[in-house]
Design a protein around this motif. Structure first.
Motif, PDB file in Angstrom:
ATOM      1  N   PHE A  43       0.839  -1.201   0.000  1.00  0.00           N
ATOM      2  CA  PHE A  43       0.000   0.000   0.000  1.00  0.00           C
ATOM      3  C   PHE A  43       0.870   1.245   0.000  1.00  0.00           C
ATOM      4  O   PHE A  43       1.765   1.393   0.828  1.00  0.00           O
ATOM      5  N   VAL A  44       0.615   2.141  -0.933  1.00  0.00           N
ATOM      6  CA  VAL A  44       1.353   3.405  -1.043  1.00  0.00           C
ATOM      7  C   VAL A  44       0.549   4.491  -0.328  1.00  0.00           C
ATOM      8  O   VAL A  44      -0.576   4.810  -0.734  1.00  0.00           O
ATOM      9  N   ARG A  45       1.103   5.030   0.740  1.00  0.00           N
ATOM     10  CA  ARG A  45       0.396   6.072   1.496  1.00  0.00           C
ATOM     11  C   ARG A  45       0.688   7.441   0.862  1.00  0.00           C
ATOM     12  O   ARG A  45       1.833   7.828   0.708  1.00  0.00           O
ATOM     13  N   ASP A  46      -0.384   8.116   0.471  1.00  0.00           N
ATOM     14  CA  ASP A  46      -0.247   9.413  -0.199  1.00  0.00           C
ATOM     15  C   ASP A  46      -1.524  10.212   0.065  1.00  0.00           C
ATOM     16  O   ASP A  46      -2.343  10.434  -0.820  1.00  0.00           O
ATOM     17  N   PRO A  47      -1.733  10.618   1.351  1.00  0.00           N
ATOM     18  CA  PRO A  47      -3.024  11.176   1.735  1.00  0.00           C
ATOM     19  C   PRO A  47      -3.358  12.504   1.059  1.00  0.00           C
ATOM     20  O   PRO A  47      -2.473  13.306   0.758  1.00  0.00           O
ATOM     21  N   PRO A  56      -6.692   8.045   1.289  1.00  0.00           N
ATOM     22  CA  PRO A  56      -5.399   7.498   1.734  1.00  0.00           C
ATOM     23  C   PRO A  56      -4.340   7.510   0.633  1.00  0.00           C
ATOM     24  O   PRO A  56      -3.165   7.617   0.905  1.00  0.00           O
ATOM     25  N   ASN A  57      -4.764   7.353  -0.620  1.00  0.00           N
ATOM     26  CA  ASN A  57      -3.885   7.620  -1.762  1.00  0.00           C
ATOM     27  C   ASN A  57      -4.760   8.034  -2.947  1.00  0.00           C
ATOM     28  O   ASN A  57      -5.983   8.136  -2.814  1.00  0.00           O
ATOM     29  N   ARG A  58      -4.125   8.275  -4.080  1.00  0.00           N
ATOM     30  CA  ARG A  58      -4.841   8.921  -5.198  1.00  0.00           C
ATOM     31  C   ARG A  58      -5.371   7.933  -6.232  1.00  0.00           C
ATOM     32  O   ARG A  58      -5.783   8.349  -7.314  1.00  0.00           O
ATOM     33  N   GLY A 298     -10.648  11.392 -12.191  1.00  0.00           N
ATOM     34  CA  GLY A 298     -10.385  11.076 -13.593  1.00  0.00           C
ATOM     35  C   GLY A 298     -10.344   9.578 -13.826  1.00  0.00           C
ATOM     36  O   GLY A 298      -9.644   8.855 -13.113  1.00  0.00           O
ATOM     37  N   VAL A 299     -11.083   9.129 -14.824  1.00  0.00           N
ATOM     38  CA  VAL A 299     -11.108   7.698 -15.140  1.00  0.00           C
ATOM     39  C   VAL A 299     -11.273   7.521 -16.650  1.00  0.00           C
ATOM     40  O   VAL A 299     -11.964   8.300 -17.295  1.00  0.00           O
ATOM     41  N   GLY A 300     -10.599   6.509 -17.177  1.00  0.00           N
ATOM     42  CA  GLY A 300     -10.705   6.223 -18.615  1.00  0.00           C
ATOM     43  C   GLY A 300      -9.343   6.055 -19.245  1.00  0.00           C
ATOM     44  O   GLY A 300      -8.618   7.014 -19.442  1.00  0.00           O
ATOM     45  N   GLY A 301      -8.979   4.808 -19.535  1.00  0.00           N
ATOM     46  CA  GLY A 301      -7.758   4.542 -20.300  1.00  0.00           C
ATOM     47  C   GLY A 301      -6.465   4.647 -19.531  1.00  0.00           C
ATOM     48  O   GLY A 301      -5.433   4.996 -20.095  1.00  0.00           O
ATOM     49  N   ILE A 302      -6.483   4.326 -18.227  1.00  0.00           N
ATOM     50  CA  ILE A 302      -5.229   4.327 -17.462  1.00  0.00           C
ATOM     51  C   ILE A 302      -4.645   2.923 -17.465  1.00  0.00           C
ATOM     52  O   ILE A 302      -5.141   2.033 -16.777  1.00  0.00           O
ATOM     53  N   LEU A 303      -3.600   2.729 -18.257  1.00  0.00           N
ATOM     54  CA  LEU A 303      -2.915   1.430 -18.332  1.00  0.00           C
ATOM     55  C   LEU A 303      -1.442   1.546 -17.965  1.00  0.00           C
ATOM     56  O   LEU A 303      -0.684   0.591 -18.072  1.00  0.00           O
ATOM     57  N   SER A 304      -1.043   2.754 -17.509  1.00  0.00           N
ATOM     58  CA  SER A 304       0.341   2.965 -17.080  1.00  0.00           C
ATOM     59  C   SER A 304       0.383   4.179 -16.165  1.00  0.00           C
ATOM     60  O   SER A 304      -0.581   4.950 -16.085  1.00  0.00           O
ATOM     61  N   ALA A 305       1.527   4.360 -15.497  1.00  0.00           N
ATOM     62  CA  ALA A 305       1.715   5.547 -14.661  1.00  0.00           C
ATOM     63  C   ALA A 305       1.583   6.817 -15.497  1.00  0.00           C
ATOM     64  O   ALA A 305       0.995   7.814 -15.053  1.00  0.00           O
ATOM     65  N   GLN A 306       2.110   6.783 -16.733  1.00  0.00           N
ATOM     66  CA  GLN A 306       2.051   7.961 -17.611  1.00  0.00           C
ATOM     67  C   GLN A 306       0.608   8.357 -17.909  1.00  0.00           C
ATOM     68  O   GLN A 306       0.272   9.536 -17.946  1.00  0.00           O
ATOM     69  N   ASP A 307      -0.239   7.351 -18.123  1.00  0.00           N
ATOM     70  CA  ASP A 307      -1.656   7.632 -18.394  1.00  0.00           C
ATOM     71  C   ASP A 307      -2.298   8.332 -17.197  1.00  0.00           C
ATOM     72  O   ASP A 307      -3.119   9.232 -17.354  1.00  0.00           O
ATOM     73  N   ALA A 308      -1.938   7.894 -15.991  1.00  0.00           N
ATOM     74  CA  ALA A 308      -2.496   8.508 -14.773  1.00  0.00           C
ATOM     75  C   ALA A 308      -1.997   9.934 -14.615  1.00  0.00           C
ATOM     76  O   ALA A 308      -2.770  10.836 -14.253  1.00  0.00           O
ATOM     77  N   LEU A 309      -0.712  10.149 -14.875  1.00  0.00           N
ATOM     78  CA  LEU A 309      -0.142  11.502 -14.779  1.00  0.00           C
ATOM     79  C   LEU A 309      -0.827  12.451 -15.762  1.00  0.00           C
ATOM     80  O   LEU A 309      -1.076  13.616 -15.450  1.00  0.00           O
ATOM     81  N   ALA A 310      -1.172  11.938 -16.946  1.00  0.00           N
ATOM     82  CA  ALA A 310      -1.865  12.762 -17.946  1.00  0.00           C
ATOM     83  C   ALA A 310      -3.235  13.204 -17.431  1.00  0.00           C
ATOM     84  O   ALA A 310      -3.673  14.328 -17.689  1.00  0.00           O
ATOM     85  N   LYS A 311      -3.899  12.326 -16.691  1.00  0.00           N
ATOM     86  CA  LYS A 311      -5.205  12.680 -16.098  1.00  0.00           C
ATOM     87  C   LYS A 311      -5.048  13.811 -15.081  1.00  0.00           C
ATOM     88  O   LYS A 311      -5.847  14.743 -15.038  1.00  0.00           O
ATOM     89  N   ILE A 312      -4.019  13.687 -14.241  1.00  0.00           N
ATOM     90  CA  ILE A 312      -3.779  14.722 -13.220  1.00  0.00           C
ATOM     91  C   ILE A 312      -3.434  16.050 -13.906  1.00  0.00           C
ATOM     92  O   ILE A 312      -3.939  17.107 -13.521  1.00  0.00           O
ATOM     93  N   GLU A 335       2.067   0.809  -9.190  1.00  0.00           N
ATOM     94  CA  GLU A 335       2.845   1.621 -10.147  1.00  0.00           C
ATOM     95  C   GLU A 335       2.263   3.038 -10.241  1.00  0.00           C
ATOM     96  O   GLU A 335       2.998   4.039 -10.164  1.00  0.00           O
ATOM     97  N   VAL A 336       0.943   3.118 -10.376  1.00  0.00           N
ATOM     98  CA  VAL A 336       0.279   4.419 -10.504  1.00  0.00           C
ATOM     99  C   VAL A 336       0.362   5.190  -9.192  1.00  0.00           C
ATOM    100  O   VAL A 336       0.670   6.394  -9.179  1.00  0.00           O
ATOM    101  N   ALA A 337       0.111   4.510  -8.072  1.00  0.00           N
ATOM    102  CA  ALA A 337       0.142   5.190  -6.761  1.00  0.00           C
ATOM    103  C   ALA A 337       1.529   5.767  -6.480  1.00  0.00           C
ATOM    104  O   ALA A 337       1.655   6.892  -5.983  1.00  0.00           O
ATOM    105  N   ASN A 338       2.570   5.010  -6.809  1.00  0.00           N
ATOM    106  CA  ASN A 338       3.947   5.498  -6.616  1.00  0.00           C
ATOM    107  C   ASN A 338       4.230   6.724  -7.473  1.00  0.00           C
ATOM    108  O   ASN A 338       4.830   7.696  -7.011  1.00  0.00           O
ATOM    109  N   ALA A 339       3.809   6.683  -8.738  1.00  0.00           N
ATOM    110  CA  ALA A 339       4.049   7.795  -9.658  1.00  0.00           C
ATOM    111  C   ALA A 339       3.338   9.071  -9.188  1.00  0.00           C
ATOM    112  O   ALA A 339       3.901  10.170  -9.237  1.00  0.00           O
ATOM    113  N   LEU A 340       2.101   8.918  -8.719  1.00  0.00           N
ATOM    114  CA  LEU A 340       1.341  10.100  -8.271  1.00  0.00           C
ATOM    115  C   LEU A 340       1.890  10.639  -6.953  1.00  0.00           C
ATOM    116  O   LEU A 340       1.904  11.849  -6.726  1.00  0.00           O
ATOM    117  N   GLN A 341       2.377   9.737  -6.106  1.00  0.00           N
ATOM    118  CA  GLN A 341       3.009  10.179  -4.851  1.00  0.00           C
ATOM    119  C   GLN A 341       4.256  11.017  -5.160  1.00  0.00           C
ATOM    120  O   GLN A 341       4.456  12.088  -4.585  1.00  0.00           O
TER     121      GLN A 341
END
Length: 345
Positions: A43-47, A56-58, A298-312, A335-341
């Motif tokens: 679990f990646v803590r990123d409140p 608790p995370n994003r 944001g939701v739709g087409g997240i298959l990598s950390a990069q996709d999640a960062l693009a949403k943010i 992977e996504v939680a770590n990238a957003l943290q």
């Protein structure tokens, strides 16, 4: 431990809905046992404080995967900070005829026309009450919809019934008016219909808040197939009624990105990589219309950390995953939680 790469060829060799059911049954049987180590992730803590809630995370699970709320703890073990289950309707219903779920592996996409198949509100709430997830300080979203046989002019009644049923057990409630698989449902996104629905829901929420002694945030889930004017009207209506957040977006009806591929002609909602840019476009338009403080998931087409960062970067505060979990497995959550943290450090 990440066994998903070994399991995926077996699951992808099956009919998509059969694989879906097999996976959920396995999760339901193994959650809260020693066997959850087969899919448990660190679990990646990123409140983050958002909509009056402490996330608790994003990274969350999008609604639709666990429609009957049977696997909240199993899915939670994959590292999600928040899990959204449903869509639940007041009465049980079978959904649309099978086959109704299709993989498009070349596009890392799915098409589904499940149609809010679920066991109904009573069974849903019973499952929610059995879950331990919220006791860990994680957040649980409950997603509500209307029954297929309820005429669209009576849709508000279904939403009010569902809201009252789930309210005591939810950290937030999502109002789903954007599934393409229930006839006329998306008509509720139009100006007058949305105004009436949200007005009634907010009024009922005030009564429930007084009754239960707690205010549960209300989020609206919208479609990606909206033009800028429609997004602007929705944004204004969200602000007018004091809604707490918006989830952008549901699946798309567009097929340009998958033209010519097997199953591309199937009706239903398309999710996965082809939904990423339509979703990001709506998020950008919402952020421009709603200002910097309004919560957007944001939701739709997240298959990598990069996709999640693009949403943010498009304007979302937190993200949700569904199709990415099917293609990449539980390791994607970490992977996504770590990238957003890292992004927010």
């Amino acid at each position: 431990m990440n066994l998903y790469p070994l399991a995926r060829p077996f699951l992808f060799g099956m009919d998509p809905e059969a694989a879906h059911d097999l996976t959920l049954n396995a999760l339901a049987k193994t959650q809260n046992t020693v066997f959850d180590t087969l899919y448990r992730q660190p679990f990646v803590r990123d409140p983050l404080s958002l909509a009056g809630l402490q996330f608790p995370n994003r990274v969350g699970l999008a609604a639709g995967l666990d429609k009957n709320a049977r696997c909240i703890d199993g899915l939670g073990a994959m590292g999600f900070g928040f899990v959204e289950v449903g869509t639940v309707t007041p009465k049980a219903q079978p959904g649309n005829d099978k086959p109704r779920m299709f993989r498009l592996p070349k596009a890392q996409a799915l098409i589904n026309r499940l149609g809010f198949n679920n066991e109904g509100l009573e069974a849903f709430v019973a499952h929610v009450q059995q879950a331990q997830f919220r006791k860990l300080g994680r957040l649980l979203g409950l997603n509500i919809g209307k029954n297929a046989l309820t005429p669209i002019e009576n849709a508000t009644d279904d939403y009010l019934t569902a809201l009252a049923g789930v309210y005591p057990h939810a950290d937030y409630v999502t109002v789903n008016i954007s599934s393409p698989n229930t006839k006329n449902l998306r008509a509720l996104q139009s100006d007058e219909a949305l105004d009436g629905l949200l007005g009634a829901l907010v009024e009922r929420r005030a009564q429930l808040s007084a009754q239960h002694g707690r205010n549960v945030p209300l989020f609206l889930k919208i479609a990606p197939d909206l033009d800028e004017t429609q997004v602007g009207v929705i944004a204004a209506t969200l602000l007018k009624h004091g809604m707490d957040g918006v989830i952008a977006t549901n699946t798309t009806l567009a097929r340009e990105a998958v033209q010519g591929m097997p199953h591309a002609h199937e009706t239903g909602g398309l999710s996965g990589i082809p939904a990423a840019e339509p979703s990001n476009r709506v998020i950008r338009q919402l952020r421009a219309a709603l200002g910097s403080a309004f919560p957007i998931i944001g939701v739709g087409g997240i298959l990598s950390a990069q996709d999640a960062l693009a949403k943010i970067k498009a304007g979302a505060n937190v993200v949700q995953i569904y199709t990415g979990l099917i293609y990449k497995g539980p390791a994607l959550v970490t992977e996504v939680a770590n990238a957003l943290q890292k992004m927010h450090r």
